[in-house]
Scaffold this motif. Sequence first.
Motif, PDB file in Angstrom:
ATOM      1  N   TRP A   7      47.170 -33.449  36.031  1.00 36.21           N
ATOM      2  CA  TRP A   7      46.754 -34.716  36.533  1.00 36.21           C
ATOM      3  C   TRP A   7      45.436 -34.895  37.479  1.00 36.21           C
ATOM      4  O   TRP A   7      45.077 -33.766  37.944  1.00 36.21           O
ATOM      5  CB  TRP A   7      47.922 -35.262  37.471  1.00 36.21           C
ATOM      6  N   LEU A   8      44.739 -35.719  36.596  1.00 33.94           N
ATOM      7  CA  LEU A   8      43.240 -35.658  37.290  1.00 33.94           C
ATOM      8  C   LEU A   8      43.064 -37.208  37.592  1.00 33.94           C
ATOM      9  O   LEU A   8      43.502 -38.068  36.854  1.00 33.94           O
ATOM     10  CB  LEU A   8      42.166 -35.363  36.035  1.00 33.94           C
ATOM     11  N   ALA A   9      41.883 -37.369  38.223  1.00 35.75           N
ATOM     12  CA  ALA A   9      41.486 -38.779  38.387  1.00 35.75           C
ATOM     13  C   ALA A   9      40.458 -39.219  37.322  1.00 35.75           C
ATOM     14  O   ALA A   9      39.798 -38.504  36.878  1.00 35.75           O
ATOM     15  CB  ALA A   9      40.657 -38.875  39.809  1.00 35.75           C
ATOM     16  N   HIS A  10      41.187 -40.451  36.761  1.00 40.64           N
ATOM     17  CA  HIS A  10      40.403 -40.929  35.479  1.00 40.64           C
ATOM     18  C   HIS A  10      39.039 -41.435  36.073  1.00 40.64           C
ATOM     19  O   HIS A  10      39.024 -42.280  37.169  1.00 40.64           O
ATOM     20  CB  HIS A  10      41.218 -42.058  34.875  1.00 40.64           C
ATOM     21  N   PRO A  11      38.055 -41.207  35.321  1.00 37.58           N
ATOM     22  CA  PRO A  11      36.673 -41.450  35.645  1.00 37.58           C
ATOM     23  C   PRO A  11      36.388 -42.932  35.835  1.00 37.58           C
ATOM     24  O   PRO A  11      35.475 -43.407  36.479  1.00 37.58           O
ATOM     25  CB  PRO A  11      35.723 -40.851  34.421  1.00 37.58           C
ATOM     26  N   ARG A  12      37.022 -43.779  35.051  1.00 37.42           N
ATOM     27  CA  ARG A  12      36.788 -45.233  35.212  1.00 37.42           C
ATOM     28  C   ARG A  12      37.615 -45.965  36.392  1.00 37.42           C
ATOM     29  O   ARG A  12      37.009 -46.872  37.043  1.00 37.42           O
ATOM     30  CB  ARG A  12      37.283 -45.950  33.832  1.00 37.42           C
ATOM     31  N   GLY A  14      39.731 -44.129  38.605  1.00 35.84           N
ATOM     32  CA  GLY A  14      39.854 -43.230  40.019  1.00 35.84           C
ATOM     33  C   GLY A  14      41.376 -42.691  40.129  1.00 35.84           C
ATOM     34  O   GLY A  14      41.505 -41.991  41.115  1.00 35.84           O
ATOM     35  N   LYS A  15      41.908 -43.360  39.450  1.00 36.42           N
ATOM     36  CA  LYS A  15      43.682 -43.397  39.564  1.00 36.42           C
ATOM     37  C   LYS A  15      44.044 -41.916  38.710  1.00 36.42           C
ATOM     38  O   LYS A  15      43.326 -41.433  37.960  1.00 36.42           O
ATOM     39  CB  LYS A  15      44.662 -44.411  39.003  1.00 36.42           C
ATOM     40  N   ARG A  16      45.024 -41.358  39.483  1.00 34.77           N
ATOM     41  CA  ARG A  16      45.305 -40.016  38.836  1.00 34.77           C
ATOM     42  C   ARG A  16      46.268 -40.436  37.408  1.00 34.77           C
ATOM     43  O   ARG A  16      46.898 -41.314  37.330  1.00 34.77           O
ATOM     44  CB  ARG A  16      46.527 -39.201  39.636  1.00 34.77           C
ATOM     45  N   CYS A  17      45.804 -39.702  36.351  1.00 32.40           N
ATOM     46  CA  CYS A  17      46.311 -39.614  35.159  1.00 32.40           C
ATOM     47  C   CYS A  17      46.513 -38.602  34.443  1.00 32.40           C
ATOM     48  O   CYS A  17      46.310 -37.539  34.969  1.00 32.40           O
ATOM     49  CB  CYS A  17      45.255 -40.446  34.084  1.00 32.40           C
ATOM     50  N   ALA A  18      47.563 -38.695  33.469  1.00 32.67           N
ATOM     51  CA  ALA A  18      48.025 -37.457  32.833  1.00 32.67           C
ATOM     52  C   ALA A  18      47.053 -36.859  31.577  1.00 32.67           C
ATOM     53  O   ALA A  18      46.448 -37.716  31.119  1.00 32.67           O
ATOM     54  CB  ALA A  18      49.223 -37.594  32.164  1.00 32.67           C
ATOM     55  N   PHE A  19      46.490 -35.774  31.849  1.00 32.30           N
ATOM     56  CA  PHE A  19      45.711 -35.185  30.790  1.00 32.30           C
ATOM     57  C   PHE A  19      46.532 -33.793  30.252  1.00 32.30           C
ATOM     58  O   PHE A  19      47.237 -33.443  31.175  1.00 32.30           O
ATOM     59  CB  PHE A  19      44.498 -34.790  31.173  1.00 32.30           C
ATOM     60  N   ALA A  20      46.291 -33.412  29.086  1.00 33.97           N
ATOM     61  CA  ALA A  20      46.578 -32.216  28.560  1.00 33.97           C
ATOM     62  C   ALA A  20      45.555 -31.373  28.130  1.00 33.97           C
ATOM     63  O   ALA A  20      44.532 -31.745  27.471  1.00 33.97           O
ATOM     64  CB  ALA A  20      47.565 -32.628  27.471  1.00 33.97           C
ATOM     65  N   LEU A  21      45.969 -29.916  28.306  1.00 32.77           N
ATOM     66  CA  LEU A  21      44.920 -28.998  27.828  1.00 32.77           C
ATOM     67  C   LEU A  21      45.927 -28.385  26.431  1.00 32.77           C
ATOM     68  O   LEU A  21      47.013 -27.662  26.720  1.00 32.77           O
ATOM     69  CB  LEU A  21      44.854 -27.784  28.833  1.00 32.77           C
ATOM     70  N   CYS A  88      41.553 -32.375  43.519  1.00 31.19           N
ATOM     71  CA  CYS A  88      41.716 -33.051  42.382  1.00 31.19           C
ATOM     72  C   CYS A  88      42.272 -32.793  41.169  1.00 31.19           C
ATOM     73  O   CYS A  88      42.268 -33.163  40.111  1.00 31.19           O
ATOM     74  CB  CYS A  88      40.111 -33.896  42.109  1.00 31.19           C
ATOM     75  N   GLY A  89      42.184 -31.408  41.246  1.00 28.87           N
ATOM     76  CA  GLY A  89      43.025 -30.486  40.025  1.00 28.87           C
ATOM     77  C   GLY A  89      41.778 -30.264  38.920  1.00 28.87           C
ATOM     78  O   GLY A  89      42.118 -29.888  37.864  1.00 28.87           O
TER      79      GLY A  89
END
Length: 109
Positions: A7-12, A14-21, A88-89
């Motif tokens: 979970w990271l802050a979306h650059p547009r 600023g809300k925490r959004c799910a990302f995957a590696l 921010c993870g």
Amino acid sequence: ESLELVWLAHPRTGKRCAFALADGDLLEVQRVGPRQPASWLIDQSVASDGGMLLISPFDARFLLLPLLERSRDKLIPIAQVLAEARGCGMNALNGVRKLPEMLEAICTV
């Protein structure tokens, strides 16, 4: 293929959004749903939630730009930049394949 959810802050927004590696690639995870009630037929069963997850490639540089901007006048290693954003993870970005090559396009490496 392994998939690690972060979970990271979306650059547009600023809300925490799910990302995957996944194998060194950064992916954005978005949940989309129908505007009206819907279901999925899966094999011989019905999934009553008509939503789905969409996973698409995401350029890690968009997440790094705000961090690099804060460190603009300093020459510090990217690992330290990510560590300073620990709440921010962002340390998860250390797992992004070709991160040094990506950074060459936007800052001194």
